[in-house]
Design a protein around this motif. Sequence first.
Motif, PDB file in Angstrom:
ATOM      1  N   LEU A 234       0.775  -1.415   0.088  1.00  0.00           N
ATOM      2  CA  LEU A 234      -0.038   0.170   0.079  1.00  0.00           C
ATOM      3  C   LEU A 234       0.925   1.254   0.115  1.00  0.00           C
ATOM      4  N   GLU A 235       0.757   2.124  -0.907  1.00  0.00           N
ATOM      5  CA  GLU A 235       1.415   3.400  -1.164  1.00  0.00           C
ATOM      6  C   GLU A 235       0.657   4.613  -0.778  1.00  0.00           C
ATOM      7  N   LEU A 236       0.832   5.482  -0.063  1.00  0.00           N
ATOM      8  CA  LEU A 236       0.094   6.689   0.158  1.00  0.00           C
ATOM      9  C   LEU A 236       1.234   8.009   0.200  1.00  0.00           C
ATOM     10  N   GLY A 237       0.971   9.019  -0.475  1.00  0.00           N
ATOM     11  CA  GLY A 237       1.681  10.161  -0.668  1.00  0.00           C
ATOM     12  C   GLY A 237       1.013  11.507  -0.695  1.00  0.00           C
ATOM     13  N   TRP A 238       1.815  12.482  -0.276  1.00  0.00           N
ATOM     14  CA  TRP A 238       1.163  13.711  -0.537  1.00  0.00           C
ATOM     15  C   TRP A 238       2.550  14.721  -1.027  1.00  0.00           C
ATOM     16  N   GLY A 239       2.280  14.858  -2.470  1.00  0.00           N
ATOM     17  CA  GLY A 239       3.525  15.703  -3.149  1.00  0.00           C
ATOM     18  C   GLY A 239       4.591  14.812  -3.066  1.00  0.00           C
ATOM     19  N   LYS A 240       5.826  15.340  -2.715  1.00  0.00           N
ATOM     20  CA  LYS A 240       7.146  14.442  -2.756  1.00  0.00           C
ATOM     21  C   LYS A 240       7.192  13.718  -1.410  1.00  0.00           C
ATOM     22  N   LEU A 241       6.322  13.603  -0.415  1.00  0.00           N
ATOM     23  CA  LEU A 241       6.246  12.801   0.717  1.00  0.00           C
ATOM     24  C   LEU A 241       5.710  11.624   0.391  1.00  0.00           C
ATOM     25  N   GLU A 242       6.231  10.512   0.498  1.00  0.00           N
ATOM     26  CA  GLU A 242       5.812   9.149   0.040  1.00  0.00           C
ATOM     27  C   GLU A 242       5.841   8.319   1.239  1.00  0.00           C
ATOM     28  N   GLY A 243       4.904   7.529   1.402  1.00  0.00           N
ATOM     29  CA  GLY A 243       4.649   6.368   2.703  1.00  0.00           C
ATOM     30  C   GLY A 243       4.252   5.150   1.909  1.00  0.00           C
ATOM     31  N   ARG A 244       5.065   4.084   2.391  1.00  0.00           N
ATOM     32  CA  ARG A 244       4.734   2.801   1.890  1.00  0.00           C
ATOM     33  C   ARG A 244       4.572   1.762   3.279  1.00  0.00           C
ATOM     34  N   ILE A 245       3.447   0.763   2.932  1.00  0.00           N
ATOM     35  CA  ILE A 245       3.295  -0.285   3.893  1.00  0.00           C
ATOM     36  C   ILE A 245       3.397  -1.530   3.271  1.00  0.00           C
ATOM     37  N   LEU A 246       4.233  -2.607   3.515  1.00  0.00           N
ATOM     38  CA  LEU A 246       4.187  -3.903   3.021  1.00  0.00           C
ATOM     39  C   LEU A 246       3.973  -4.985   4.168  1.00  0.00           C
ATOM     40  N   ASN A 247       3.136  -5.750   3.700  1.00  0.00           N
ATOM     41  CA  ASN A 247       2.461  -6.724   4.589  1.00  0.00           C
ATOM     42  C   ASN A 247       3.115  -8.223   3.800  1.00  0.00           C
ATOM     43  N   VAL A 248       3.949  -8.972   4.439  1.00  0.00           N
ATOM     44  CA  VAL A 248       4.376 -10.340   3.981  1.00  0.00           C
ATOM     45  C   VAL A 248       3.357 -11.235   4.114  1.00  0.00           C
ATOM     46  N   ILE A 249       3.049 -11.660   2.904  1.00  0.00           N
ATOM     47  CA  ILE A 249       1.961 -12.798   2.434  1.00  0.00           C
ATOM     48  C   ILE A 249       2.604 -14.057   2.209  1.00  0.00           C
TER      49      ILE A 249
END
Length: 302
Positions: free
Chosen positions: A158-173
């Motif tokens: 899952l990625e979410l960002g605002w402008g050049k601020l980027e966040g990412r969450i990964l779940n190991v499946i």
Amino acid sequence: MPCTALRPAARRRPSLITLAMLLATTAAPVLADTSGTATMAIDTEVKLLSDLRNRGISDSGRKPSAQLNLQLAHESGLIALAQLSTVSDKAFTGSDGYNLLLGTGYRWGDPDGWHFGVGLAKEFFPGARFDAPHAIDLEVGEPVDFRRTRYDTAYAVLELGWGKLEGRILNVISRTYRGADTGGVCGQILAAAVDPTPAIECYLRGDKNSRGSMLYDIGYKLDLTPTTTLNLHAGTQRIRHFKEADFSDYSLGVTHQRWGMSFTAEWVTTRTHRPELFLIPDGNGWKRQDDDRLVVSVGYKF
């Protein structure tokens, strides 16, 4: 997670150059609709690095690495990527010397405002596997139940960002995160630690895997000049069932564009709970893979 209990079988190693050429041939020309407007873009980049760091941990044994990146982006928001990297066969026991990451997903939103992305990814470590004890016989103090574990890992992203601020969450499946199971974690502590007590405590929790682990990243890019960018990154990893393997990483870097190439210098630091989980064999001793380090790289896109 490194583990020294491997009993690898002899096998023929495919050529990394051959694989790189095979990936490169998948880069088709940019497609266009009947009006001549491009609907699909493909970026190809070749990169040389002084050290290949993944979440602050060296995948290349603190040695230079080469990398080939391909990314396809369709105007609908669909994306696909492939990344081929050279890695250490000591960091990934028995490895053929390379890692292949494949991913696909969908992105939407305003690049200058809120934007989002979802996807799936899997990384492969051909040939990499280890045999390690998944239990310990307390009566005789001997490790038992040797079983094989592989490093291949799959993620939901899952990625979410605002402008050049980027966040990412990964779940190991997948069943494990890069080999992190009872054999990979408890076995590594038993092999590398001076005091066996933490390994015994780890084994007493029973036979576990790391499916469901959560990995978090946040990054920000600041344009210093039209050709120079400041890169900030922080990440933390929560490895399910194995709090010993939790760690965080931070980096500060600068990228400069010149002569059609990208030059990057990045200071990487990592905070681990049990450093012995991030050791690889080095002669008669061990070598840390989570040390603080300046990593430099040069990339060329075509």
